[in-house]
Design an enzyme around this catalytic site. Structure first.
Site, PDB file in Angstrom:
ATOM      1  N   GLU A 138       0.795  -1.224   0.000  1.00  0.00           N
ATOM      2  CA  GLU A 138       0.000   0.000   0.000  1.00  0.00           C
ATOM      3  C   GLU A 138       0.829   1.276   0.000  1.00  0.00           C
ATOM      4  OE1 GLU A 138      -3.345  -0.005  -0.323  1.00  0.00           O
ATOM      5  OE2 GLU A 138      -3.085  -2.163  -0.584  1.00  0.00           O
ATOM      6  N   SER A 405     -39.677  12.584 -15.173  1.00  0.00           N
ATOM      7  CA  SER A 405     -41.142  12.531 -15.162  1.00  0.00           C
ATOM      8  C   SER A 405     -41.718  11.730 -14.008  1.00  0.00           C
ATOM      9  CB  SER A 405     -41.640  11.952 -16.492  1.00  0.00           C
ATOM     10  OG  SER A 405     -41.359  12.830 -17.553  1.00  0.00           O
TER      11      SER A 405
END
Length: 715
Positions: A138, A405
C-alpha cells in the site's frame, strides 16, 4: 445744514478668513507634494543600489514572479482547504460509541456495525510480517512522506503511462485513511482535493503509528468485516496476532479490492493477489525470496462459510437509524431486529446485476440502485450500487439525481386534491413561464386529452400548466414533503418536470403512499432494538406515531386508477408483473443521464434507478427500458407464493397489455428497442490468447517416449 458723514465700513473678516484658508491649503498641498516627491526620490536612489543586470536580473525577475504566484496559490490553497477541514469537526475518531449486532426480519445475524467488535490490537503487538506486507503493497515510503508522496505519485504515473492504463495508484496510506474516515468513494476532483488536505491534517495531528493503526482498524475487508482483526477471525478463525506470512499477505491484498479478492468468494484470486503482495515485499527489499518461498508454496486457506453476503448498504443505513433512535436509549450495546428480507435482498441484487450484465454495455450505463418497501413501510431490500467492496457510497440513500417525469405524481396528486379527476379534459399546447418554454418529446402537441392520458403519455406541458395556472410551485413542494420526501426541494418553475434532485429512498417512500390508500408510508428499517438481556428498548409499532393521511381517499383512488394504466398502455409496459396488477411511472432526465421506474403492487413498492456516477449520458436509456425490466424481475420473484393484495380504489379486472405500440410523446417512453445482449467476458483477451497458445503447443508437441529402463522392465 450740516451734512452727516456715513458710518465707517467694517472689515470683511470672513472674506479675509477664507482667503487665508485657501492660501494655507494651497501651500500645504504643495509642500506635501514636494515632500512626497523628495521621499520618492530618496527611495528610488536607495533601491538603485539593489538593481542587478545581466543574468542576475533574470533570477530576480523569476523570484519576484514566483512570490506573486506563490501568494495567489496560498490564497487558493486556503480556499480549497477550508471545506476539507470542516470534515474534521465531526466525531471521526469514535464514530459514536454504539456496538450493534443486526438481525434480519427472521432473527438471523446479518452483520455488525459500530465500534470494533474484535478488540483492536496495539500496533506494537501485531505480527511484523503483517505490517511489512501492508506497507510493501500500500505505501512503501509511508515513514518518509508527510501524507502525500510525490515520488510515489510520479512513479505511478510513469508505470501507468508505460502500461497504457491504470496499473498503479498514487494515493498514500494516509490519503486512503482520510477517505475512509471522512469521505466517500465518489470519483471527483473535489474529493481528491479534500483527500489531499485531510492527509496533511492527519499527518500533522497523529503519529505514524496512530495513522497505521487506524488504517488497519477501519478499512473494509470484505465479508461485511471492517479492520484486519475482524477479517482475521472471519477468514481464518484466529486472532490477528497468530496469522502467518501467507495469511498476512492475503489480508494485505484485500485493501485494494476486498470484494474482488475476498477469499471466501474467490480463493484462487485471493491467493494470486497474496502472491503479488509477497513479490512486492521482495521488490521493496523488505524480505528476501528465500524468506517468502514457504508462503508461496503453502498459500493460506480459509474456513468454510455457507452464510450469505451481508447486505452492507442496508446495514450502513440502518446503523444511521440506530444512532438517531439510540440518542434517547440508556444503552449503546444493542441487538437490532431489522426489516430486511434476505431472500428479497438477494433477488434485488441479482435483478440489478443481471440487468447491468446483459444491457449495461449496450446502454453505456454502469450503476444502479433500488429500494423495495412492503405495504406498511418496512424496507425489505436495498441495493446501493453494484459492488460494496469497490465503493461504499450508497446510491439509494445518498446520491441525489433528477427524477424526471417520475416527479409528476406530486403535481397530479395535488390536482386530484383540488377537484380534478382522471377524466378532466386538459390541453397539450405550447406554454411559456418567464423565459422557459417546456417542450414535449418530439416537439409535438396533441391538443385536448384527459388527465389520465396526459399522465400515461407523460406529456410535459400539462403539469407545467397546472403548476403555473392552478396549483403553484410552493404547494407542489409541500405535497412532496407530505409524501415523505426528505431531500430539500429546490424552488424553481421547472420542478414539475423533475429537475430537483432526490434519492431513490425518497421516491420509494413517496410512491408507497398510493398502495397505502393515501396514508403515510412510514418507511423504516428497524423493527426492534434490544439489549443483550433481551429487553426491548425500542419497538417501531409501539413507539412511533400511527400513519397520518396525506392524500384523501378520493384522490388516492384517482391516482391509483391512472397509474395502473401506465404499465399496460403507457410508457412502462415492460414493468407489468405477471398475473399481478401493477402501477407506476417512468422517468428520464435530460441527455439520458438518469432513468427511473417507480412502481407498486398491492404488496410492495420499489424505486429503481440506473445511471453513471460521473453523470455521463447513457445510450438513450429510458425509464421504460432497463429500470422497468429490473422492477419486473424483482416483483415476479417477490409475488411467488404470497397472498396478492388489491390496489385501493382499483376494482376493474387487470387490463391486458397493448400489443401495438402507442404514440410516444415523452422521453421516458419504452418503445425504444433494447440494445443487443452483451455476453460478459469471463476471461481477459490476454488469458484467452495464452490458453490458445498452450493448446496449440500441446498439439504440435512430439509424443513422449518411454525411458529404455522402463521399456525393458515391461518386457
Amino acid at each position: 445744514m450740516q451734512q452727516q458723514t456715513p458710518p465707517a465700513k467694517k472689515p470683511r473678516l470672513k472674506k479675509h478668513f477664507f482667503l487665508q484658508l485657501d492660501s494655507w491649503i494651497d501651500s500645504t498641498l504643495w509642500n506635501a507634494g514636494f515632500r512626497a516627491a523628495e521621499i520618492w526620490e530618496d527611495v528610488t536612489i536607495f533601491f538603485r543600489r539593489f538593481r542587478v543586470r545581466g543574468w542576475k536580473r533574470l533570477v530576480v525577475e523569476i523570484l519576484g514572479e514566483g512570490m506573486t504566484w506563490g501568494t495567489v496559490g496560498a490564497v487558493l490553497m486556503l480556499a480549497l482547504a477550508l471545506p476539507a477541514f470542516e470534515e474534521t469537526q465531526k466525531d471521526w475518531r469514535n464514530h459514536g460509541d454504539f456496538a450493534v449486532t443486526f438481525l434480519d426480519r427472521y432473527g438471523n445475524v446479518i452483520g455488525h456495525r459500530g465500534i470494533i467488535h474484535e478488540n483492536s490490537v496495539p500496533i506494537d503487538e501485531l505480527p511484523d510480517h503483517l505490517i511489512k506486507a501492508v506497507l510493501a503493497t500500500e505505501d512503501r515510503r509511508f515513514f518518509q512522506h508527510f501524507g502525500i508522496d510525490f515520488l510515489g505519485l510520479a512513479r505511478a504515473m510513469n508505470e501507468n503511462a508505460r502500461a497504457g492504463g491504470v496499473v498503479q495508484g498514487g494515493s498514500t496510506l494516509t490519503q486512503q485513511l482520510a477517505k475512509n474516515l471522512f469521505l466517500t468513494n465518489e470519483r471527483s476532483l473535489e474529493r481528491k482535493i479534500k483527500e489531499a488536505f485531510l492527509a496533511l491534517w492527519l499527518e500533522a495531528n497523529l503519529s505514524k503509528k496512530e495513522i497505521l493503526s487506524l488504517y488497519l482498524d477501519r478499512a473494509y475487508m470484505g465479508g461485511g468485516t471492517f479492520g484486519a482483526a475482524a477479517a482475521s477471525q472471519f477468514y481464518f478463525g484466529k486472532a490477528i496476532t497468530e496469522v502467518n506470512l501467507a495469511e498476512a499477505a492475503m489480508l494485505a491484498g484485500l485493501f485494494k479490492a476486498p470484494a474482488k479478492y475476498a477469499p471466501h468468494v474467490n480463493l484462487p484470486a485471493a491467493r494470486a493477489r497474496a502472491n503479488e503482495v509477497l513479490t512486492n515485499m521482495v521488490q521493496g527489499g523488505i524480505m528476501t525470496e528465500g524468506q517468502v518461498l514457504a508462503a508461496r508454496r503453502n498459500p493460506a486457506s480459509v474456513i468454510d462459510r455457507d452464510e450469505a453476503e451481508a447486505p452492507d448498504f442496508f446495514l450502513d443505513w440502518a446503523f444511521e437509524e440506530v444512532q438517531r433512535i439510540g440518542a434517547r436509549l440508556p444503552q449503546h450495546t444493542l441487538v437490532v431486529r431489522t426489516t430486511i428480507d434476505t431472500g428479497l435482498q438477494a433477488a434485488a441484487e441479482a435483478a440489478v446485476e443481471s440487468s447491468l450484465r446483459e444491457y449495461g454495455e449496450g446502454y453505456r450505463v454502469k450503476q444502479g440502485s433500488l429500494v423495495m418497501i412492503e405495504n406498511g413501510g418496512a424496507v425489505r431490500a436495498m441495493v446501493g450500487g453494484r459492488d460494496y467492496g469497490e465503493s461504499q457510497f450508497n446510491r439509494a440513500t445518498r446520491a441525489l439525481r433528477q427524477p424526471g417525469s417520475s416527479f409528476k405524481i406530486y403535481t397530479y396528486s395535488l390536482a386530484m386534491e383540488n377537484g380534478y379527476t382522471p377524466e378532466t379534459m386538459v390541453t397539450d399546447a405550447p406554454i411559456s413561464w418567464g423565459n422557459w418554454s417546456p417542450k414535449n418529446y418530439g416537439n409535438g402537441y396533441a391538443g385536448r386529452m384527459t388527465m389520465q392520458t396526459a399522465l400515461a403519455k407523460s406529456i410535459n406541458t400539462i403539469p407545467v400548466r397546472l403548476a403555473k395556472e392552478k396549483l403553484g410551485i410552493d404547494n407542489i413542494m409541500k405535497q412532496a414533503k407530505l409524501f415523505g420526501v426528505e431531500t430539500p426541494i429546490r424552488k424553481d418553475v421547472t420542478i414539475p418536470l423533475g429537475t430537483s434532485e432526490m434519492t431513490v429512498m425518497d421516491q420509494a417512500t413517496a410512491y408507497a403512499v398510493f398502495p397505502a390508500g393515501g396514508y403515510q408510508a412510514r418507511r423504516h428499517g428497524i423493527e426492534q432494538i434490544l439489549n443483550y438481556n433481551g429487553d426491548v428498548l425500542y419497538d417501531f409499532q409501539r413507539d412511533e406515531p400511527p400513519a397520518e393521511r396525506v392524500l384523501s381517499e378520493t384522490a388516492a383512488k384517482y391516482m391509483n386508477q391512472m397509474l395502473t394504466t401506465i404499465p399496460y398502455a403507457g410508457t412502462a409496459r415492460r414493468a407489468a408483473v405477471d398475473g399481478v396488477l401493477t402501477a407506476g411511472k417512468t422517468g428520464t432526465t435530460q441527455a439520458y443521464r438518469d432513468a427511473w421506474f417507480c412502481g407498486y403492487t398491492g404488496n410492495y413498492t420499489a424505486a429503481v434507478w440506473f445511471g453513471n456516477d460521473d453523470y455521463t449520458s447513457s445510450n438513450n436509456m429510458t425509464g421504460g427500458s432497463l429500470p422497468a425490466m429490473t422492477f419486473k424481475k424483482l416483483m415476479d420473484y417477490a409475488h411467488q407464493g404470497i397472498e396478492i393484495r388489491p390496489i385501493p380504489g382499483v376494482e376493474t379486472p387487470m387490463p391486458e397489455r397493448e400489443k401495438t405500440k402507442p404514440v410516444v410523446t415523452a422521453a421516458d417512453g419504452e418503445t425504444d428497442p433494447l440494445p443487443d445482449l452483451v455476453r460478459p467476458r469471463s476471461l481477459s483477451a490476454e488469458a484467452t490468447r495464452q490458453l490458445r497458445d498452450i493448446g496449440r503447443m500441446l498439439k504440435e508437441a512430439e509424443p513422449l517416449k518411454a525411458e529404455p529402463e522402463k521399456m525393458a522392465a515391461r518386457g
